[in-house]
Design a protein around this motif. Structure first.
Motif, PDB file in Angstrom:
ATOM      1  N   GLY A  75       0.857  -1.188   0.000  1.00  0.00           N
ATOM      2  CA  GLY A  75       0.000   0.000   0.000  1.00  0.00           C
ATOM      3  C   GLY A  75       0.888   1.230   0.000  1.00  0.00           C
ATOM      4  N   MET A  76       0.669   2.113   0.948  1.00  0.00           N
ATOM      5  CA  MET A  76       1.513   3.299   1.088  1.00  0.00           C
ATOM      6  C   MET A  76       2.790   2.919   1.831  1.00  0.00           C
ATOM      7  SD  MET A  76      -1.122   6.307   2.238  1.00  0.00           S
ATOM      8  CE  MET A  76       0.061   7.639   2.116  1.00  0.00           C
ATOM      9  N   ASN A  77       3.941   3.263   1.272  1.00  0.00           N
ATOM     10  CA  ASN A  77       5.174   3.005   1.994  1.00  0.00           C
ATOM     11  C   ASN A  77       5.404   4.109   3.026  1.00  0.00           C
ATOM     12  OD1 ASN A  77       6.755   5.201   0.932  1.00  0.00           O
ATOM     13  ND2 ASN A  77       7.184   3.987  -0.895  1.00  0.00           N
ATOM     14  N   GLY A  78       6.421   3.936   3.854  1.00  0.00           N
ATOM     15  CA  GLY A  78       6.659   4.874   4.943  1.00  0.00           C
ATOM     16  C   GLY A  78       6.954   6.293   4.490  1.00  0.00           C
ATOM     17  N   ILE A  79       7.674   6.443   3.387  1.00  0.00           N
ATOM     18  CA  ILE A  79       7.973   7.789   2.888  1.00  0.00           C
ATOM     19  C   ILE A  79       6.677   8.478   2.454  1.00  0.00           C
ATOM     20  CG2 ILE A  79       9.202   9.121   1.119  1.00  0.00           C
ATOM     21  CD1 ILE A  79      11.032   7.897   3.319  1.00  0.00           C
ATOM     22  N   GLU A  80       5.776   7.738   1.816  1.00  0.00           N
ATOM     23  CA  GLU A  80       4.483   8.317   1.419  1.00  0.00           C
ATOM     24  C   GLU A  80       3.662   8.727   2.639  1.00  0.00           C
ATOM     25  OE1 GLU A  80       3.639   5.984  -2.770  1.00  0.00           O
ATOM     26  OE2 GLU A  80       3.358   4.888  -0.885  1.00  0.00           O
ATOM     27  N   VAL A  81       3.694   7.914   3.694  1.00  0.00           N
ATOM     28  CA  VAL A  81       2.982   8.258   4.927  1.00  0.00           C
ATOM     29  C   VAL A  81       3.604   9.501   5.550  1.00  0.00           C
ATOM     30  CG1 VAL A  81       2.415   7.508   7.273  1.00  0.00           C
ATOM     31  CG2 VAL A  81       2.226   5.885   5.373  1.00  0.00           C
ATOM     32  N   LEU A  82       4.931   9.560   5.603  1.00  0.00           N
ATOM     33  CA  LEU A  82       5.623  10.725   6.148  1.00  0.00           C
ATOM     34  C   LEU A  82       5.246  11.987   5.370  1.00  0.00           C
ATOM     35  CD1 LEU A  82       7.724  11.967   8.070  1.00  0.00           C
ATOM     36  CD2 LEU A  82       9.503  11.200   6.467  1.00  0.00           C
ATOM     37  N   LYS A  83       5.230  11.906   4.053  1.00  0.00           N
ATOM     38  CA  LYS A  83       4.834  13.055   3.225  1.00  0.00           C
ATOM     39  C   LYS A  83       3.393  13.452   3.532  1.00  0.00           C
ATOM     40  CE  LYS A  83       4.406  14.606  -1.582  1.00  0.00           C
ATOM     41  NZ  LYS A  83       3.208  15.370  -1.330  1.00  0.00           N
ATOM     42  N   TRP A  84       2.505  12.481   3.670  1.00  0.00           N
ATOM     43  CA  TRP A  84       1.095  12.747   3.986  1.00  0.00           C
ATOM     44  C   TRP A  84       0.991  13.514   5.305  1.00  0.00           C
ATOM     45  CZ3 TRP A  84      -2.304  11.717   7.879  1.00  0.00           C
ATOM     46  CH2 TRP A  84      -3.675  11.816   7.583  1.00  0.00           C
ATOM     47  N   ILE A  85       1.772  13.109   6.304  1.00  0.00           N
ATOM     48  CA  ILE A  85       1.772  13.767   7.616  1.00  0.00           C
ATOM     49  C   ILE A  85       2.250  15.209   7.480  1.00  0.00           C
ATOM     50  CG2 ILE A  85       2.967  13.819   9.860  1.00  0.00           C
ATOM     51  CD1 ILE A  85       2.885  10.693   9.721  1.00  0.00           C
ATOM     52  N   ARG A  86       3.328  15.423   6.757  1.00  0.00           N
ATOM     53  CA  ARG A  86       3.888  16.773   6.603  1.00  0.00           C
ATOM     54  C   ARG A  86       2.992  17.663   5.756  1.00  0.00           C
ATOM     55  NH1 ARG A  86       5.390  15.811  10.845  1.00  0.00           N
ATOM     56  NH2 ARG A  86       7.332  14.773  11.224  1.00  0.00           N
ATOM     57  N   ASP A  87       2.336  17.097   4.745  1.00  0.00           N
ATOM     58  CA  ASP A  87       1.404  17.888   3.925  1.00  0.00           C
ATOM     59  C   ASP A  87       0.261  18.452   4.765  1.00  0.00           C
ATOM     60  OD1 ASP A  87       2.906  17.445   1.653  1.00  0.00           O
ATOM     61  OD2 ASP A  87       1.538  15.945   0.802  1.00  0.00           O
ATOM     62  N   ARG A  88      -0.043  17.799   5.871  1.00  0.00           N
ATOM     63  CA  ARG A  88      -1.116  18.248   6.767  1.00  0.00           C
ATOM     64  C   ARG A  88      -0.573  19.004   7.982  1.00  0.00           C
ATOM     65  NH1 ARG A  88      -2.168  14.708   3.522  1.00  0.00           N
ATOM     66  NH2 ARG A  88      -4.225  14.208   2.739  1.00  0.00           N
ATOM     67  N   SER A  89       0.727  19.214   8.019  1.00  0.00           N
ATOM     68  CA  SER A  89       1.394  19.946   9.105  1.00  0.00           C
ATOM     69  C   SER A  89       1.084  19.373  10.483  1.00  0.00           C
ATOM     70  CB  SER A  89       1.018  21.432   9.056  1.00  0.00           C
ATOM     71  OG  SER A  89       1.411  21.995   7.836  1.00  0.00           O
ATOM     72  N   LEU A  90       0.983  18.054  10.569  1.00  0.00           N
ATOM     73  CA  LEU A  90       0.754  17.428  11.866  1.00  0.00           C
ATOM     74  C   LEU A  90       2.022  17.554  12.708  1.00  0.00           C
ATOM     75  CD1 LEU A  90      -1.149  14.170  10.802  1.00  0.00           C
ATOM     76  CD2 LEU A  90      -2.098  16.375  11.495  1.00  0.00           C
ATOM     77  N   PRO A  91       1.886  17.767  14.024  1.00  0.00           N
ATOM     78  CA  PRO A  91       3.048  17.966  14.885  1.00  0.00           C
ATOM     79  C   PRO A  91       3.761  16.670  15.290  1.00  0.00           C
ATOM     80  CG  PRO A  91       1.043  18.088  16.183  1.00  0.00           C
ATOM     81  CD  PRO A  91       0.613  17.936  14.745  1.00  0.00           C
ATOM     82  N   THR A  92       3.323  15.559  14.786  1.00  0.00           N
ATOM     83  CA  THR A  92       3.858  14.248  15.150  1.00  0.00           C
ATOM     84  C   THR A  92       5.333  14.115  14.781  1.00  0.00           C
ATOM     85  OG1 THR A  92       1.687  13.274  14.782  1.00  0.00           O
ATOM     86  CG2 THR A  92       3.545  11.765  14.772  1.00  0.00           C
ATOM     87  N   LYS A  93       6.148  13.645  15.728  1.00  0.00           N
ATOM     88  CA  LYS A  93       7.549  13.307  15.451  1.00  0.00           C
ATOM     89  C   LYS A  93       7.564  11.904  14.858  1.00  0.00           C
ATOM     90  CE  LYS A  93       9.597  16.756  17.731  1.00  0.00           C
ATOM     91  NZ  LYS A  93      10.085  17.892  17.028  1.00  0.00           N
ATOM     92  N   VAL A  94       8.218  11.749  13.714  1.00  0.00           N
ATOM     93  CA  VAL A  94       8.240  10.467  13.012  1.00  0.00           C
ATOM     94  C   VAL A  94       9.639   9.866  13.066  1.00  0.00           C
ATOM     95  CG1 VAL A  94       7.881   9.290  10.809  1.00  0.00           C
ATOM     96  CG2 VAL A  94       6.375  11.192  11.476  1.00  0.00           C
ATOM     97  N   VAL A  95       9.691   8.617  13.529  1.00  0.00           N
ATOM     98  CA  VAL A  95      10.936   7.854  13.579  1.00  0.00           C
ATOM     99  C   VAL A  95      10.811   6.725  12.558  1.00  0.00           C
ATOM    100  CG1 VAL A  95      12.430   6.396  14.989  1.00  0.00           C
ATOM    101  CG2 VAL A  95      11.302   8.399  16.014  1.00  0.00           C
ATOM    102  N   ILE A  96      11.700   6.713  11.593  1.00  0.00           N
ATOM    103  CA  ILE A  96      11.719   5.644  10.598  1.00  0.00           C
ATOM    104  C   ILE A  96      12.363   4.408  11.232  1.00  0.00           C
ATOM    105  CG2 ILE A  96      12.721   4.883   8.407  1.00  0.00           C
ATOM    106  CD1 ILE A  96      10.520   6.956   8.001  1.00  0.00           C
ATOM    107  N   VAL A  97      11.688   3.271  11.112  1.00  0.00           N
ATOM    108  CA  VAL A  97      12.184   1.991  11.621  1.00  0.00           C
ATOM    109  C   VAL A  97      12.350   1.082  10.409  1.00  0.00           C
ATOM    110  CG1 VAL A  97      11.721   0.055  13.156  1.00  0.00           C
ATOM    111  CG2 VAL A  97      10.881   2.331  13.755  1.00  0.00           C
ATOM    112  N   THR A  98      13.593   0.708  10.111  1.00  0.00           N
ATOM    113  CA  THR A  98      13.812  -0.041   8.885  1.00  0.00           C
ATOM    114  C   THR A  98      15.025  -0.957   8.971  1.00  0.00           C
ATOM    115  OG1 THR A  98      14.028   0.180   6.479  1.00  0.00           O
ATOM    116  CG2 THR A  98      15.205   1.791   7.827  1.00  0.00           C
ATOM    117  N   ALA A  99      14.990  -1.997   8.179  1.00  0.00           N
ATOM    118  CA  ALA A  99      16.151  -2.866   8.003  1.00  0.00           C
ATOM    119  C   ALA A  99      16.909  -2.456   6.742  1.00  0.00           C
ATOM    120  CB  ALA A  99      15.699  -4.319   7.892  1.00  0.00           C
ATOM    121  N   LEU A 100      16.329  -1.546   5.970  1.00  0.00           N
ATOM    122  CA  LEU A 100      16.950  -1.086   4.731  1.00  0.00           C
ATOM    123  C   LEU A 100      18.076  -0.107   5.024  1.00  0.00           C
ATOM    124  CD1 LEU A 100      13.668  -0.379   2.743  1.00  0.00           C
ATOM    125  CD2 LEU A 100      15.169  -2.353   2.505  1.00  0.00           C
ATOM    126  N   PRO A 101      19.050  -0.002   4.124  1.00  0.00           N
ATOM    127  CA  PRO A 101      20.116   0.988   4.319  1.00  0.00           C
ATOM    128  C   PRO A 101      19.524   2.402   4.404  1.00  0.00           C
ATOM    129  CG  PRO A 101      20.645  -0.497   2.505  1.00  0.00           C
ATOM    130  CD  PRO A 101      19.226  -0.780   2.903  1.00  0.00           C
TER     131      PRO A 101
END
Length: 120
Positions: A59-85
């Motif tokens: 579905g939506m990957n984490g970067i898309e979710v992060l962009k969605w959050i920022r487009d709405r100016s939500l104050p949420t602090k986002v921590v990326i959790v990944t096994a990817l480089p």
């Protein structure tokens, strides 16, 4: 409604969700989602203080979710959790205001330190 003391965890790996529940579930209001689209529907109603977010999800990957959050100016602090480089997604994540990166497998002390820093 602002819920800045709440934590959201969005990851399609049940083991990661279980780990966050074991680490933080007794001390914080914790909402876990294995589906990023369901998570953003709830984010539309609540603004958690902290969101732990996987990058690679159906579905939506984490970067898309992060962009969605920022487009709405939500104050949420986002921590990326990944096994990817980190470098693979770092530029996009930084562009959308990621707070921190966590590598899988999770470091218990790092999860607790980030949580304390954001919510206290």
């Amino acid at each position: 409604m602002k819920s800045l003391e709440e934590i959201f965890v969005v990851d399609d790996d049940q083991g990661i969700l279980d780990s966050f529940d074991a680490l933080l579930g007794d001390d914080y209001p914790l909402h876990m989602f294995s589906d990023s689209r369901r998570a953003i529907r709830v984010l539309d109603e609540k603004n958690p203080g902290l969101l732990f977010l996987d990058i690679k999800m159906p579905g939506m990957n984490g970067i898309e979710v992060l962009k969605w959050i920022r487009d709405r100016s939500l104050p949420t602090k986002v921590v990326i959790v990944t096994a990817l480089p980190q470098a693979q997604y770092e530029e996009d994540a930084n562009k959308y205001g990621v707070y921190r990166y966590l590598r899988k497998p999770l470091d218990i002390d790092e999860v607790e330190e980030i949580t304390r820093a954001v919510l206290h």
